[in-house]
Design an enzyme around this catalytic site. Structure first.
Site, short mmCIF file in Angstrom:
data_model
loop_
_atom_site.label_atom_id
_atom_site.label_comp_id
_atom_site.label_asym_id
_atom_site.label_seq_id
_atom_site.Cartn_x
_atom_site.Cartn_y
_atom_site.Cartn_z
N TRP A 1 0.81 -1.21 0.00
CA TRP A 1 0.00 0.00 0.00
C TRP A 1 0.84 1.26 0.00
O TRP A 1 0.50 2.24 -0.67
CB TRP A 1 -0.99 -0.03 1.17
CG TRP A 1 -2.06 -1.05 0.93
CD1 TRP A 1 -2.23 -2.23 1.59
CD2 TRP A 1 -3.04 -1.03 -0.09
NE1 TRP A 1 -3.27 -2.93 1.04
CE2 TRP A 1 -3.80 -2.22 0.01
CE3 TRP A 1 -3.38 -0.11 -1.09
CZ2 TRP A 1 -4.86 -2.51 -0.85
CZ3 TRP A 1 -4.43 -0.40 -1.95
CH2 TRP A 1 -5.16 -1.59 -1.82
N ASP B 1 -1.78 6.54 6.37
CA ASP B 1 -2.88 5.73 5.85
C ASP B 1 -3.12 4.65 6.89
O ASP B 1 -2.35 3.70 7.01
CB ASP B 1 -2.47 5.12 4.50
CG ASP B 1 -3.49 4.11 3.98
OD1 ASP B 1 -4.51 3.87 4.65
OD2 ASP B 1 -3.24 3.54 2.89
N LYS C 1 -12.66 -1.76 6.19
CA LYS C 1 -11.88 -2.76 6.91
C LYS C 1 -12.24 -2.83 8.38
O LYS C 1 -12.31 -3.91 8.95
CB LYS C 1 -10.38 -2.46 6.74
CG LYS C 1 -9.94 -2.53 5.28
CD LYS C 1 -8.47 -2.22 5.13
CE LYS C 1 -8.06 -2.19 3.67
NZ LYS C 1 -8.20 -3.48 2.99
#
Length: 371
Positions: free
Chosen positions: A104, A178, A202
């Protein structure tokens, strides 16, 4: 409410939601609090939805102890969208720094390069993304607009146990995190963070909602090419309603915030209770994996994620058999990400102790029958 007998969902996202939240949303689907309307049918500017929005914003601020000089924005586009939206708002034409700890942060670095000079301050790629580079070794650009990290790498199972103190590294620049896959699972040290963003799917709610928490002094510097709907200043001035917000996502996330605030673990409540539960569950699974010669987790202990636990069978030719057996026992979504293979158990806030114990029992059974 009566708890349903459902399978245990270990999906990395969209992920499991608390059953209580799902039951409340189902009960209110056709009629929210006697309004005669379901939330998906409401005007986002009507009194009913404004009440939902204001409570969600207030509860999230309480839950994460967000300081008063930070704005909470409810946006769209997910984490991948924010990879572009952040540099469009914060880069100011300057370079931006990244610490690469997995897939990511790699994606974030690449996307930011479309809007700013994106450079690497440190990378764990040489280790196969099984560790976090020591902050003392980071090559931070003192003139960068900000430094970006993914504080929990969903795919590789790497988590910052402590956020870096950029000022201690001699860099007086904002830290962007993030935190999509571990938001609301642990506290955030806001003294070290300029902006935090997270896709909701999530640990907070359904896909489609993105949370952005940004310090006020970082708002108002968007590049001219920044789309109006993604301009933090416009979104903040309009209380996240410059365009129609993801109303259903905000509503369900609000139910999750309320659920987390009411959790108890011994004498602990709210986020502290959730964090203690997460530590216990992750430790239980890691301890089992470490004691086994049949399974392995390759992440260095100091960098292991509490939320996303990847593991591998020593004989990977048996992966399909393992997954079929897990599904038959109601243990779902254990397949690892296609880029790394193996298995992955995501232990988000909605995961119960019973789910973790059921997984360990199956791991023991599969290992025993494979001997």
């Amino acid at each position: 409410m009566t708890q349903l007998q459902r399978p245990f969902n270990f999906s990395a996202g969209p992920a499991a939601l608390p059953e209580e939240v799902l039951q409340t949303a189902a009960a209110e689907m056709l009629d929210w609090h006697g309004s005669g309307l379901g939330v998906m049918e409401m005007s986002h500017r009507g009194a009913e939805f404004i009440a939902i929005y204001e409570k969600a914003e207030r509860d999230l601020r309480t839950l994460l102890a967000v300081p008063s000089d930070y704005r909470i924005l409810f946006m769209q586009g997910g984490g991948i969208g924010e990879n572009a939206i952040v540099p469009l708002n914060l880069s100011r034409g300057a370079a931006v720094d990244f610490v690469l700890t997995g897939s990511w942060s790699q994606k974030s670095h690449k996307e930011a390069g479309k809007y700013a000079h994106s450079q690497i301050a440190a990378s764990a790629e040489a280790s196969g993304f099984t560790a976090i580079p020591d902050p003392a070794t980071w090559q931070v650009n003192q003139k960068a607009a900000y430094l970006h990290i993914c504080s929990n790498e969903t795919i590789h199972g790497v988590e910052f146990q402590e956020l870096p103190d950029l000022k201690a590294l001699g860099a007086d620049i904002p830290l962007v995190i993030d935190c999509s896959s571990h938001i609301a699972s642990r506290t955030i040290d806001w003294s070290r963070v300029g902006l935090a963003f997270a896709g909701a799917q999530k640990n907070l709610g359904p896909a489609g909602l993105t949370i952005v928490i940004v310090r006020e002094d970082l708002i108002g510097h968007a590049l001219p090419i920044c789309p109006s709907a993604f301009n933090y200043e416009l979104v903040a001035k309009n209380d996240s309603m410059y365009n129609t917000p993801p109303t259903w996502g905000i509503y369900v996330a609000g139910l999750v915030f309320d659920w987390v605030l009411r959790q108890q673990e011994g004498s602990l409540t709210g986020l502290a209770a959730i964090e203690a539960r997460n530590i216990r569950q992750a430790s239980r699974l890691y301890d089992f994996l470490d004691a086994s010669s049949f399974y392995q987790n390759r992440v260095q202990p100091a960098a292991r994620s509490r939320m996303n636990i990847p593991f591998f069978l020593t004989d990977e030719s048996r992966n399909a058999e393992f997954l079929a057996g897990a599904k038959a026992r109601g243990l779902l979504q254990l397949k690892g990400h296609k880029s790394v293979g193996g298995m992955r158990a995501s232990l988000y806030n909605a995961m119960s102790d019973a789910g973790v114990e059921a997984l360990i029992a199956y791991l023991q059974e599969f290992e025993k029958t494979s001997a």
